[in-house]
Design an enzyme around this catalytic site. Structure first.
Site, mmCIF file in Angstrom:
data_model
loop_
_atom_site.group_PDB
_atom_site.id
_atom_site.type_symbol
_atom_site.label_atom_id
_atom_site.label_comp_id
_atom_site.label_asym_id
_atom_site.label_seq_id
_atom_site.Cartn_x
_atom_site.Cartn_y
_atom_site.Cartn_z
ATOM 1 N N CYS A 125 79.250 52.736 39.963
ATOM 2 C CA CYS A 125 80.261 51.780 40.445
ATOM 3 C C CYS A 125 80.934 51.030 39.303
ATOM 4 O O CYS A 125 82.113 50.687 39.395
ATOM 5 C CB CYS A 125 79.648 50.808 41.449
ATOM 6 S SG CYS A 125 78.149 49.975 40.899
ATOM 7 N N HIS A 181 76.317 45.477 42.437
ATOM 8 C CA HIS A 181 77.402 46.420 42.729
ATOM 9 C C HIS A 181 78.696 45.890 42.133
ATOM 10 O O HIS A 181 78.937 44.687 42.104
ATOM 11 C CB HIS A 181 77.545 46.603 44.242
ATOM 12 C CG HIS A 181 78.637 47.555 44.632
ATOM 13 N ND1 HIS A 181 78.670 48.864 44.207
ATOM 14 C CD2 HIS A 181 79.747 47.382 45.405
ATOM 15 C CE1 HIS A 181 79.741 49.459 44.702
ATOM 16 N NE2 HIS A 181 80.414 48.575 45.418
#
Length: 340
Positions: A36, A249
């Site tokens: 990510c 994330h």
């Protein structure tokens, strides 16, 4: 790649491809957890290029199906990748663009690698464009090829010197990007920390931070928890785009208002403002628009007492991230479900 790692995690085997959702035509897609940080940094650079092509951000952000063609977003991706490589090369530096075979194992991919050395933005973009079928293959090694291109452009030895501890590698535990890799993609230097400049810890140890104001910014929920400090070089970027680190994330916030990323003066935060939120892994139906306004009932992040912070623990993590850049605000999700 990282300690005791001889091949990348399977989740890193993907390319840079766009969402099939016409409401998110500018958005890159992440298939599985892990890379990510790479995708968010490339997404930020792609948005940077789109803003240069069309400064009316509100128009194309809220109606991308009409405003963003397939050609326009591909051009923005090429220029965004070129921007990242250009930062790694530095002024007058040579860019390396790497490509390889997607129809093989990782060992076969590494054995098939080809390197093209480029001088200048035009030559770099031409090489990237020629490699687009590989870079955008949904199940290929395009993402890894680009990371290798950035590392080779910067130079493996210089990347190691950029880092506080090069033995940590660029892929951390659970297949996540290290901060060093995210900083390399965003600033051209694989610094380990987020504060401005370097910090001399003792006679033998220098902690490396961000040396100059960045094109796109960076915000993290870990600053809200006071685990670290993000300096103004990342908080106040040249473009109103921020890579966001929340709950392990990475995703992206951006705005149509260029004033909101200017260096902050007391009492002048360009509020109220709208922020757009995109998460490449979340399979969103729509772009999320967040309206950020001053909250007269709140003292703000910098001056909060500990008991006030405890009362805010139930706020969504993304609101805590926003608080680190715009203290003392309330966030309206405009009908979207808050991300918990």
């Amino acid at each position: 790649l990282g300690p005791n790692r001889h091949s990348p995690p399977p989740s890193w085997v993907q390319g840079f491809y766009f969402s099939d959702n016409p409401k998110l035509a500018f958005g890159l897609v992440q298939r599985d957890g892990g890379p990510c940080g790479v995708l968010a940094a490339v997404q930020a650079a792609t948005l940077d290029a789109l803003m240069e092509d069309d400064p009316d951000v509100r128009r194309w952000a809220e109606d991308p199906s009409r405003a963003i063609t397939g050609v326009a977003r591909t051009n923005a991706l090429v220029r965004g990748l070129g921007k990242i490589l250009g930062r790694a090369a530095g002024s007058g530096g040579v860019v390396s663009v790497v490509s390889g075979s997607d129809d093989s194992s990782f060992r076969g991919f590494m054995g098939s690698l080809r390197q093209r050395r480029c001088s200048g933005a035009a030559e770099t973009q031409a090489a990237l464009r020629a490699s687009l079928p590989h870079l955008q293959d949904r199940c290929g090694y395009g993402l890894l090829s680009f990371v290798l291109s950035v590392v080779l452009t910067r130079g493996a030895e210089r990347v190691a010197l950029d880092m506080d501890d090069p033995t940590c590698g660029l892929i951390g535990g659970y297949g996540y990007c290290t901060q060093d890799l995210v900083n390399l993609l965003m600033t051209g230097r694989a610094a380990t920390n987020l504060f401005d400049g370097n910090m001399q810890l003792d006679e033998q140890t220098t902690l490396k931070g961000i040396g100059a104001r960045s094109s796109c910014g960076y915000l993290t929920v870990y600053e809200w928890y006071r685990h670290l400090k993000v300096g103004s070089n990342l908080k106040d970027p040249y473009k109103p785009i921020w890579v966001v680190n929340s709950e392990s994330h990475y995703s992206v916030l951006f705005s149509a208002d260029p004033k909101c990323c200017q260096p902050r003066a007391k009492g002048d935060q360009a509020l109220p403002l709208d922020l757009y939120y995109y998460d490449e892994l979340a399979n969103q139906d729509d772009l999320i628009r967040l309206t950020v306004a001053a909250d007269p009932e709140r003292a703000g992040f910098a001056g909060e007492e500990e008991e006030d912070r405890e009362s805010m623990e139930d706020r969504p993590p993304l609101e805590k991230v926003i608080e680190t850049r715009w203290p003392g605000v309330r966030v309206d999700w405009n009908g979207a479900d808050p991300i918990l």
